[in-house]
Design an enzyme around this catalytic site. Structure first.
Site, PDB file in Angstrom:
ATOM      1  N   LYS A  80      36.196  26.309  41.925  1.00 52.35           N
ATOM      2  CA  LYS A  80      37.299  26.424  40.977  1.00 52.35           C
ATOM      3  C   LYS A  80      36.879  25.865  39.636  1.00 52.35           C
ATOM      4  O   LYS A  80      36.121  24.899  39.550  1.00 52.35           O
ATOM      5  CB  LYS A  80      38.518  25.648  41.474  1.00 52.35           C
ATOM      6  CG  LYS A  80      39.827  26.162  40.905  1.00 52.35           C
ATOM      7  CD  LYS A  80      40.227  27.494  41.526  1.00 52.35           C
ATOM      8  CE  LYS A  80      41.569  27.977  41.001  1.00 52.35           C
ATOM      9  NZ  LYS A  80      42.004  29.213  41.690  1.00 52.35           N
ATOM     10  N   VAL A 186      53.030  36.468  40.076  1.00 52.05           N
ATOM     11  CA  VAL A 186      53.143  36.535  41.536  1.00 52.05           C
ATOM     12  C   VAL A 186      54.601  36.464  41.983  1.00 52.05           C
ATOM     13  O   VAL A 186      55.090  37.323  42.711  1.00 52.05           O
ATOM     14  CB  VAL A 186      52.312  35.419  42.201  1.00 52.05           C
ATOM     15  CG1 VAL A 186      52.527  35.415  43.711  1.00 52.05           C
ATOM     16  CG2 VAL A 186      50.829  35.607  41.881  1.00 52.05           C
ATOM     17  N   GLY A 187      55.303  35.421  41.559  1.00 52.22           N
ATOM     18  CA  GLY A 187      56.690  35.268  41.976  1.00 52.22           C
ATOM     19  C   GLY A 187      57.581  36.400  41.490  1.00 52.22           C
ATOM     20  O   GLY A 187      58.478  36.846  42.222  1.00 52.22           O
TER      21      GLY A 187
END
EC number: 1.4.1.9
Length: 349
Positions: A80, A186-187
């Site tokens: 990451k 996404v949501g």
């Protein structure tokens, strides 16, 4: 405290800190594991309270990517990137994007970057002008790759339906009350898919205007962000930032199921047991939210097209069922079971 004073250090293969005075870049790249392949994971641009918080985020997220990629069956390890913003709402400059590309290149392929919070396809394209080790670039129609957000949303949607069936006995989503925390890429995508199925939605977002606009479009309701997790619903879906499931928030949950796309939803390992002991079904985040990395991972590896991406995303349901079955059989929390399976896959079991 564990090695180096960071509780979230999990025998990471490397933690790299970079500065570029000319552009003002400050970045962290954490490589958790390359056992299955190059460490793949997005880079986020975010404002942190201090450097320790940024490093901790990179450590937790890179470990999650190792587990996510392993559970998704990808020939990729976990890493990451974090680029530190000077203040909330800051904009990353082209010079900083290019500098980040150069530091990715300097790792020689051990880390492959992609889009995450605060980034975009356009920004990844700038980074790609400085490094070969990047994915999530604009692609032709029908090809694997591009913006991972819609693919993450698709995987979370399939996982939410599987969780509703398992935890609520729901054969479909019609009338199922779902609270969605965070309505970004996404949501928001998840909300639209669930609304089409007839779910009853309650939305919350730090950008209240965005939540209200989407609610008006979908016929949903809204609540304040500090009330969404305790809403009187059947299923809570966290899709913002992590560490939202704490001792206090878990105690206030009214939902019987937690299934969402946010990374690292559990603030601590003990919180996974708290959810389990309350009899709440939990969908481990790095299993349910793997759709985006499946998309950009297959793009980078050159394996398959959009149809293959969607076929692999469809398997998210099966992986969740595997976790829940083992959890039922062993009595262990689903979060612990998922970690155990993932560790076996990367040779750390």
């Amino acid at each position: 405290m564990t090695a180096w004073g960071f509780p979230d250090f999990d025998d990471h293969e490397g933690v790299h800190l970079f500065t570029d005075p000319a552009s003002g870049l400050r970045a962290v790249i954490a490589v958790h594991s390359t056992a299955l392949g190059p460490a793949a994971g997005g880079v986020r641009f975010w404002h942190y309270a201090d450097h320790t918080a940024a490093i901790t985020d990179a450590l937790r997220l890179s470990r999650g990517m190792s587990f996510k990629n392993a559970m998704a069956g990808l020939d990729l390890g976990g890493g990451k990137g974090v680029v530190l913003a000077d203040k909330p709402g800051a904009t990353i400059s082209e010079a900083q994007l290019r500098a980040f590309g150069r530091v990715v290149e300097s790792l020689g392929g051990r880390y492959v970057t992609a889009e995450d919070v605060g980034m975009s396809e356009a920004r990844m394209k700038v980074i790609s002008e400085e490094t070969r080790y990047v994915s999530g670039l604009p692609v032709a129609s029908g090809a694997a790759g591009g913006d991972p957000g819609p693919y993450t949303a698709l995987g979370v949607y399939l996982g939410v339906k599987a969780a509703a069936k398992r935890g609520l006995g729901a054969s479909d989503m019609k009338g199922v009350r779902v609270a969605i925390q965070g309505v970004g890429s996404v949501g928001g995508g998840l909300a639209k898919l669930l609304a089409a199925d007839g779910a009853v939605l309650t939305l919350a977002d730090v950008n209240r205007e965005r939540a209200e606009a989407l609610a008006a479009e979908l016929g949903a309701s809204t609540v304040a962000t500090d009330a969404i997790l305790s809403a009187d619903v059947d299923l809570v879906s966290p899709n913002a930032l992590g560490a939202v499931l704490t001792e206090a928030s878990i105690a206030s949950l009214k939902a019987k199921v937690v299934a969402g796309g946010a990374n690292n939803q559990l603030a601590t390992r003990e919180d996974g047991r708290r959810v389990h002991e309350r009899g709440i079904l939990f969908a481990p985040d790095y299993v349910i939210n793997a759709g985006g990395i499946i998309n950009v991972g297959l793009e980078y590896l050159g394996h398959g097209d959009e149809a293959e991406v969607k076929a692999r995303i469809a398997r998210i349901r099966d992986r969740l069922v595997e976790v829940w079955d083992e959890s039922d059989a062993s009595g262990d929390p689903a979060a612990d079971v998922a970690d155990r399976i993932a560790r076996r896959l990367i040779g750390r079991g």
